[in-house]
Design a protein around this motif. Structure first.
Motif: not given
Ligand SMILES: [Zn+2]
Length: 263
Positions: A1-6, A18-22
Protein backbone atom coordinates in the motif's frame (compact mmCIF):
# COMPACT_ATOMS: atom_id res chain seq x y z
CA UNK A 1 0.00 0.00 0.00
CA UNK A 2 1.09 3.59 -0.61
CA UNK A 3 -0.39 4.98 2.58
CA UNK A 4 -1.00 3.05 5.78
CA UNK A 5 -3.42 4.38 8.40
CA UNK A 6 -2.48 3.35 11.92
CA UNK A 7 -5.45 3.63 14.27
CA UNK A 8 -4.59 4.01 17.89
CA UNK A 9 -7.95 3.35 19.59
CA UNK A 10 -6.57 4.12 23.02
CA UNK A 11 -5.61 7.65 22.06
CA UNK A 12 -8.34 8.49 19.60
CA UNK A 13 -6.15 9.53 16.68
CA UNK A 14 -4.91 8.21 13.34
CA UNK A 15 -1.28 8.25 12.18
CA UNK A 16 -0.68 8.22 8.45
CA UNK A 17 2.45 6.46 7.23
CA UNK A 18 3.15 7.72 3.73
CA UNK A 19 5.40 5.18 2.04
CA UNK A 20 8.24 6.46 -0.14
CA UNK A 21 7.94 6.67 -3.91
CA UNK A 22 10.56 4.50 -5.64
CA UNK A 23 11.49 4.92 -9.30
CA UNK A 24 14.22 3.07 -11.18
CA UNK A 25 16.27 3.77 -14.27
CA UNK A 26 19.85 4.00 -15.55
CA UNK A 27 21.85 7.21 -15.41
CA UNK A 28 24.76 8.47 -17.43
CA UNK A 29 26.98 11.12 -15.83
CA UNK A 30 28.46 13.31 -18.52
CA UNK A 31 30.55 15.66 -16.35
CA UNK A 32 33.52 15.10 -14.09
CA UNK A 33 33.44 16.71 -10.65
CA UNK A 34 29.91 15.56 -9.82
CA UNK A 35 29.31 13.09 -6.97
CA UNK A 36 26.62 10.43 -7.22
CA UNK A 37 24.88 11.57 -4.04
CA UNK A 38 24.58 14.86 -2.22
CA UNK A 39 27.82 15.41 -0.33
CA UNK A 40 27.52 17.59 2.80
CA UNK A 41 30.35 20.04 3.47
CA UNK A 42 33.05 18.36 5.55
CA UNK A 43 33.67 21.41 7.68
CA UNK A 44 30.15 22.62 8.55
CA UNK A 45 28.26 19.35 7.90
CA UNK A 46 25.58 21.13 5.92
CA UNK A 47 24.92 24.31 7.86
CA UNK A 48 26.83 26.55 5.46
CA UNK A 49 30.28 28.09 6.00
CA UNK A 50 33.04 29.98 4.19
CA UNK A 51 34.54 26.82 2.74
CA UNK A 52 31.34 25.77 0.96
CA UNK A 53 30.20 29.31 0.16
CA UNK A 54 27.15 28.85 2.34
CA UNK A 55 25.78 25.94 0.31
CA UNK A 56 26.50 23.32 2.97
CA UNK A 57 27.82 21.04 0.22
CA UNK A 58 31.20 19.91 -1.11
CA UNK A 59 29.94 20.09 -4.71
CA UNK A 60 27.26 22.34 -6.24
CA UNK A 61 25.15 19.40 -7.41
CA UNK A 62 25.03 15.62 -7.69
CA UNK A 63 23.38 12.93 -9.78
CA UNK A 64 20.94 12.49 -6.89
CA UNK A 65 19.97 16.16 -6.78
CA UNK A 66 19.44 16.48 -10.55
CA UNK A 67 17.20 13.40 -10.63
CA UNK A 68 15.32 14.02 -7.39
CA UNK A 69 14.61 17.68 -8.15
CA UNK A 70 12.78 16.83 -11.36
CA UNK A 71 10.76 14.01 -9.77
CA UNK A 72 9.83 16.15 -6.75
CA UNK A 73 8.70 18.98 -9.00
CA UNK A 74 5.88 16.56 -9.94
CA UNK A 75 5.49 14.47 -6.79
CA UNK A 76 6.31 16.84 -3.97
CA UNK A 77 7.88 15.18 -0.94
CA UNK A 78 10.00 15.92 2.10
CA UNK A 79 13.33 14.37 1.12
CA UNK A 80 15.16 12.06 -1.26
CA UNK A 81 17.82 9.39 -1.56
CA UNK A 82 19.58 7.82 -4.53
CA UNK A 83 20.49 4.13 -4.44
CA UNK A 84 23.04 3.17 -7.09
CA UNK A 85 24.42 -0.18 -8.21
CA UNK A 86 27.83 0.87 -6.95
CA UNK A 87 29.19 4.36 -7.55
CA UNK A 88 31.84 5.95 -9.72
CA UNK A 89 34.41 8.40 -8.39
CA UNK A 90 33.48 12.09 -8.40
CA UNK A 91 35.98 12.73 -11.21
CA UNK A 92 34.89 9.75 -13.34
CA UNK A 93 32.19 9.93 -15.97
CA UNK A 94 29.51 7.23 -16.23
CA UNK A 95 28.91 6.49 -19.92
CA UNK A 96 27.57 3.68 -22.10
CA UNK A 97 24.19 2.25 -21.06
CA UNK A 98 24.45 4.01 -17.71
CA UNK A 99 24.32 2.77 -14.13
CA UNK A 100 21.15 1.24 -12.62
CA UNK A 101 19.69 3.32 -9.80
CA UNK A 102 16.54 3.73 -7.74
CA UNK A 103 15.52 7.19 -6.55
CA UNK A 104 13.51 7.32 -3.34
CA UNK A 105 11.20 10.24 -2.59
CA UNK A 106 10.04 10.52 1.00
CA UNK A 107 6.41 11.39 1.75
CA UNK A 108 5.33 12.24 -1.80
CA UNK A 109 2.09 14.16 -2.19
CA UNK A 110 1.47 12.67 -5.65
CA UNK A 111 2.39 9.25 -7.06
CA UNK A 112 0.84 9.27 -10.51
CA UNK A 113 3.20 11.67 -12.18
CA UNK A 114 4.39 12.38 -15.71
CA UNK A 115 7.60 10.33 -15.67
CA UNK A 116 8.49 11.12 -19.28
CA UNK A 117 8.35 14.85 -18.61
CA UNK A 118 10.60 14.44 -15.57
CA UNK A 119 13.12 12.44 -17.64
CA UNK A 120 13.07 15.04 -20.42
CA UNK A 121 13.90 17.80 -17.95
CA UNK A 122 16.72 15.77 -16.34
CA UNK A 123 18.20 15.26 -19.77
CA UNK A 124 18.45 19.00 -20.41
CA UNK A 125 20.77 19.33 -17.38
CA UNK A 126 23.88 18.61 -19.45
CA UNK A 127 25.15 16.72 -16.40
CA UNK A 128 22.94 13.67 -16.07
CA UNK A 129 21.02 11.63 -18.64
CA UNK A 130 18.39 9.09 -17.62
CA UNK A 131 17.00 6.49 -20.03
CA UNK A 132 13.57 6.16 -18.41
CA UNK A 133 11.86 5.97 -15.03
CA UNK A 134 9.69 3.01 -14.03
CA UNK A 135 8.02 2.17 -10.71
CA UNK A 136 10.04 0.18 -8.17
CA UNK A 137 9.74 -0.99 -4.56
CA UNK A 138 11.80 -0.94 -1.40
CA UNK A 139 12.64 -4.62 -2.01
CA UNK A 140 14.11 -3.64 -5.39
CA UNK A 141 16.55 -1.36 -3.55
CA UNK A 142 17.89 -4.33 -1.58
CA UNK A 143 18.38 -6.39 -4.75
CA UNK A 144 20.05 -3.46 -6.51
CA UNK A 145 22.54 -2.97 -3.68
CA UNK A 146 23.37 -6.69 -3.66
CA UNK A 147 24.14 -6.94 -7.38
CA UNK A 148 27.82 -7.70 -7.93
CA UNK A 149 28.03 -6.40 -11.49
CA UNK A 150 31.39 -6.28 -13.24
CA UNK A 151 32.31 -2.88 -14.72
CA UNK A 152 34.19 -1.89 -17.85
CA UNK A 153 36.42 1.19 -17.68
CA UNK A 154 38.30 3.48 -20.00
CA UNK A 155 41.58 4.50 -18.38
CA UNK A 156 43.84 7.26 -19.70
CA UNK A 157 47.19 7.15 -17.95
CA UNK A 158 50.66 8.65 -18.07
CA UNK A 159 53.75 6.51 -17.54
CA UNK A 160 57.09 7.75 -16.19
CA UNK A 161 59.39 6.78 -17.80
CA UNK A 162 57.26 6.30 -20.95
CA UNK A 163 56.31 2.68 -21.61
CA UNK A 164 55.97 1.52 -25.21
CA UNK A 165 52.96 -0.26 -26.64
CA UNK A 166 54.69 -3.62 -26.99
CA UNK A 167 55.55 -3.73 -23.30
CA UNK A 168 52.00 -2.77 -22.30
CA UNK A 169 50.54 -5.37 -24.63
CA UNK A 170 52.82 -7.99 -23.15
CA UNK A 171 52.04 -7.06 -19.55
CA UNK A 172 48.24 -6.73 -19.52
CA UNK A 173 47.38 -10.35 -20.41
CA UNK A 174 49.57 -11.57 -17.56
CA UNK A 175 47.64 -9.41 -15.09
CA UNK A 176 44.20 -10.58 -16.24
CA UNK A 177 42.85 -13.26 -13.96
CA UNK A 178 45.65 -12.85 -11.44
CA UNK A 179 44.30 -12.32 -7.91
CA UNK A 180 44.69 -8.69 -6.86
CA UNK A 181 45.07 -7.94 -3.16
CA UNK A 182 43.70 -4.47 -2.50
CA UNK A 183 44.11 -2.84 0.85
CA UNK A 184 41.53 -0.09 1.40
CA UNK A 185 42.93 2.84 -0.62
CA UNK A 186 44.74 5.59 1.22
CA UNK A 187 42.23 8.10 -0.20
CA UNK A 188 39.21 6.42 1.45
CA UNK A 189 40.70 4.73 4.51
CA UNK A 190 39.65 7.71 6.68
CA UNK A 191 36.00 6.70 6.20
CA UNK A 192 36.17 2.94 5.62
CA UNK A 193 37.63 -0.01 7.49
CA UNK A 194 41.24 -0.80 6.61
CA UNK A 195 40.88 -4.29 5.14
CA UNK A 196 42.27 -6.29 2.23
CA UNK A 197 39.95 -7.41 -0.54
CA UNK A 198 40.70 -9.90 -3.30
CA UNK A 199 39.55 -8.96 -6.79
CA UNK A 200 40.27 -9.95 -10.39
CA UNK A 201 40.42 -8.32 -13.79
CA UNK A 202 38.23 -10.06 -16.34
CA UNK A 203 39.87 -8.43 -19.36
CA UNK A 204 42.32 -5.64 -20.17
CA UNK A 205 43.43 -4.32 -23.52
CA UNK A 206 45.45 -1.45 -24.95
CA UNK A 207 43.36 0.99 -26.98
CA UNK A 208 46.29 3.20 -27.97
CA UNK A 209 49.65 4.62 -26.90
CA UNK A 210 51.01 8.08 -27.72
CA UNK A 211 54.29 9.13 -26.15
CA UNK A 212 53.86 8.83 -22.39
CA UNK A 213 50.05 8.47 -22.62
CA UNK A 214 48.23 5.16 -22.85
CA UNK A 215 44.54 4.40 -23.09
CA UNK A 216 43.27 1.09 -21.76
CA UNK A 217 39.93 -0.69 -21.63
CA UNK A 218 39.62 -2.77 -18.48
CA UNK A 219 36.81 -4.97 -17.17
CA UNK A 220 36.98 -5.84 -13.48
CA UNK A 221 34.92 -7.53 -10.81
CA UNK A 222 32.58 -5.39 -8.71
CA UNK A 223 34.41 -3.46 -6.02
CA UNK A 224 37.81 -3.31 -7.74
CA UNK A 225 39.61 -0.02 -7.16
CA UNK A 226 40.83 0.65 -10.70
CA UNK A 227 42.95 3.75 -10.03
CA UNK A 228 44.81 1.85 -7.32
CA UNK A 229 45.29 -1.15 -9.60
CA UNK A 230 46.93 1.24 -12.08
CA UNK A 231 49.28 3.18 -9.77
CA UNK A 232 49.65 0.68 -6.92
CA UNK A 233 48.67 3.05 -4.09
CA UNK A 234 52.12 2.99 -2.52
CA UNK A 235 52.12 -0.81 -2.39
CA UNK A 236 48.62 -1.14 -0.91
CA UNK A 237 47.39 -2.79 -4.14
CA UNK A 238 49.40 -5.74 -5.44
CA UNK A 239 50.06 -6.59 -8.12
CA UNK A 240 49.54 -3.27 -9.89
CA UNK A 241 50.17 -2.15 -13.43
CA UNK A 242 52.89 0.25 -12.25
CA UNK A 243 54.67 -2.50 -10.35
CA UNK A 244 54.67 -4.85 -13.36
CA UNK A 245 55.74 -2.14 -15.81
CA UNK A 246 58.44 -0.85 -13.50
CA UNK A 247 57.17 2.67 -14.20
CA UNK A 248 55.14 5.22 -12.29
CA UNK A 249 51.56 5.32 -13.62
CA UNK A 250 49.28 8.30 -13.14
CA UNK A 251 45.57 8.06 -13.96
CA UNK A 252 44.61 11.15 -15.98
CA UNK A 253 41.02 10.17 -16.83
CA UNK A 254 38.68 7.40 -15.78
CA UNK A 255 35.29 6.63 -17.29
CA UNK A 256 32.91 3.78 -16.57
CA UNK A 257 31.86 2.41 -19.96
CA UNK A 258 29.50 -0.33 -18.82
CA UNK A 259 27.87 -1.87 -15.76
CA UNK A 260 27.26 -5.56 -16.53
CA UNK A 261 24.21 -6.09 -14.35
CA UNK A 262 21.68 -8.89 -14.47
CA UNK A 263 24.10 -11.74 -15.04
ZN1 LIG B 1 30.46 24.35 4.80
Amino acid sequence: PDVVAVLDTGFDHVDLQVNPLYLRGRYRKLSRGVPQTRWPCRRCRGKGCARCGGTGKMYPTSVEEVIAAEVMRESGGTGHALHGMGREDVDARMLGRGRPFIVEIKEPRKRRIDLNAAVRRMNTSGIVEVDQLTPATGADVVALKEDRAAKTYRVLLRTVPPVDEAKLKGTLPVLVGEPIAQRTPGRVVHRRADTIRARRLLSAEVVGVEGDRAELRVTAEAGTYIKEWVHGDGGRTRPSLAERLGAACEVLELDVLDVHDGG
